[in-house]
Design a protein around this motif. Structure first.
Motif, mmCIF file in Angstrom:
data_model
loop_
_atom_site.group_PDB
_atom_site.id
_atom_site.type_symbol
_atom_site.label_atom_id
_atom_site.label_comp_id
_atom_site.label_asym_id
_atom_site.label_seq_id
_atom_site.Cartn_x
_atom_site.Cartn_y
_atom_site.Cartn_z
ATOM 1 N N THR A 101 0.839 -1.199 0.000
ATOM 2 C CA THR A 101 0.000 0.000 0.000
ATOM 3 C C THR A 101 0.871 1.246 0.000
ATOM 4 O OG1 THR A 101 -1.684 -1.206 1.244
ATOM 5 C CG2 THR A 101 -1.826 1.197 1.263
ATOM 6 N N GLY A 124 -5.825 -1.979 -0.562
ATOM 7 C CA GLY A 124 -6.156 -0.692 -1.141
ATOM 8 C C GLY A 124 -7.535 -0.159 -0.842
ATOM 9 N N LEU A 228 -7.077 3.668 -1.997
ATOM 10 C CA LEU A 228 -5.982 4.080 -2.865
ATOM 11 C C LEU A 228 -6.447 4.582 -4.229
ATOM 12 C CD1 LEU A 228 -3.211 1.347 -2.401
ATOM 13 C CD2 LEU A 228 -3.402 3.578 -1.290
#
Length: 303
Positions: A101, A124, A228
Motif C-alpha cells: 500500500t 487498497g 488508494l
C-alpha cells in the motif's frame, strides 16, 4: 543493522541485501520491523540492492511525532526522508501487505523518484469503503477464512481474528500484538500445514516485532477508511501488482482495482497462494518479479 540520521535528532535503522538497482523494501503491518522481509530480499539479491528500512516506530527507527503519520502518506514522507539521507537518487519501491500500500502511495506522490513499483499483497480498499461498493473484498475474505474451518488451530485463531480490533485498541504491551499475530498467522497462508510453509511461518515468528502504536492507528480508523483509487492515476512508472489467489486480506478483490487504476500496471495472481508468496510460492513469485524487471515497459504478458 545500520542507522541513518534524520532531521530533528531522529534516525532510521536499515540493512542492505543484494546488488543491483537501489530498492526500498517496505514491510507490512503497519508496525512490523523490516527483518521479516529478508527472505524476499535474498530471493532477488542478484537483481536488486534491497534497503530493508524499519518503518518509523519499528526496529530502532524513531517513532513519528503523532499517530496521523502512521497513514500510508505519513510512511511515504518518512521513507522519502530516508532516501534523501542515504543519498539515493531514483529508486525502485517494493512493498508487502501494508508496505505494498505504501509503495503504491510512494509511486503516486513522488513519480519523479520512483522508477518501478512492485506491490505484493497490497491493501487498497478499506472495510467501510468496500461495504459501500458491494462488499466484494469482505465476502472474498470470509470465504478464504472458512477454508480452514477443519484445522485444529482454527477455533483459537478465529476467536483472536474476530476480536482483533477491540483487543489491539485495548492492548498496552506490544507483546500482546505479537502474540495475537502469531496465533492468527496460519490464516494468512493458503496451506499453512504444508511442511515448507510451516517452516516459513516459524521463521516469520522469529522476526515478529510489532509497533503497537502503529497497530492502534491502523485499527483505529485507517484500515476501515483507506482508499488508494484516487491516487492511482498519478502513477507513471511501470508497476507490478502481485496477489495470492487465496489471500484472505489482500486477494484478487483488492488487487484487481489497484492494477486497473494504474496505466502501466501488470497484475499477477498466483494460484494456491495466500498473503506471502515468498513463503508459499517462491518460484512463481521470483519468476513474476524477474520478468517484470527484465521488461523495458514492465509488461511481461503473464497471466
Amino acid at each position: 543493522m545500520a542507522t541513518v540520521a534524520l532531521a530533528g535528532g531522529r534516525q532510521a535503522s536499515y540493512e542492505i541485501v543484494g546488488m543491483g538497482k537501489p530498492t526500498l523494501m517496505l514491510p507490512g503491518g503497519p508496525g512490523f520491523a523490516a527483518s521479516y522481509m529478508r527472505p524476499d530480499a535474498e530471493l532477488f539479491a542478484d537483481a536488486l540492492q534491497c534497503f530493508l528500512v524499519d518503518p518509523h516506530g519499528s526496529g530502532t527507527s524513531s517513532p513519528p511525532p503523532d499517530s496521523a503519520a502512521y497513514s500510508p502518506e505519513g510512511h511515504v514522507q518518512f521513507y522519502e526522508e530516508v532516501r534523501r539521507s542515504l543519498g539515493l537518487e531514483t529508486v525502485y519501491v517494493m512493498g508487502h501487505s501494508f508496505g505494498g500500500t505504501t509503495a503504491i502511495t510512494y509511486a503516486a506522490l513522488f513519480p519523479q523518484v520512483v522508477e518501478r513499483c512492485i506491490a505484493v499483497a497490497a491493501f487498497g480498499i478499506g472495510a467501510d469503503v468496500d461495504a459501500t461498493s458491494g462488499g466484494e473484498a469482505s465476502a472474498e475474505g470470509a470465504a478464504m477464512l472458512s477454508r480452514h474451518a477443519g484445522a485444529p488451530w482454527y477455533a483459537e485463531a478465529r476467536v483472536v481474528m474476530d476480536q482483533w480490533t477491540e483487543r489491539i485498541l485495548a492492548a498496552e504491551d506490544p507483546a500482546e500484538m505479537e502474540k495475537m499475530m502469531a496465533t492468527v498467522l496460519p490464516f494468512y497462508m493458503a496451506y499453512p500445514d504444508r511442511p515448507d510453509v510451516a517452516a516459513g511461518l516459524a521463521e516469520f515468528r522469529q522476526h515478529l516485532k510489532a509497533d503497537l502504536a502503529a497497530g492502534k492507528a491502523w485499527e483505529g480508523g485507517l484500515y476501515q477508511t483507506i482508499d488508494l483509487r484516487p491516487l492511482l492515476a498519478r502513477i507513471t512508472c511501470p508497476t507490478l501488482v502481485i496477489a495470492g489467489e487465496l489471500d484472505f486480506v489482500s486477494g484478487p478483490a483488492q488487487a484487481r482495482p489497484i492494477a486497473a487504476g494504474i496505466r502501466n500496471a501488470e497484475l499477477r495472481l498466483i494460484p494456491d497462494c495466500g498473503h506471502s508468496p515468498s513463503i508459499e510460492a517462491r518460484t512463481e513469485y521470483r519468476r513474476a518479479v524477474v520478468e517484470f524487471l527484465g521488461s523495458p515497459s514492465g509488461q511481461t504478458g503473464g497471466p
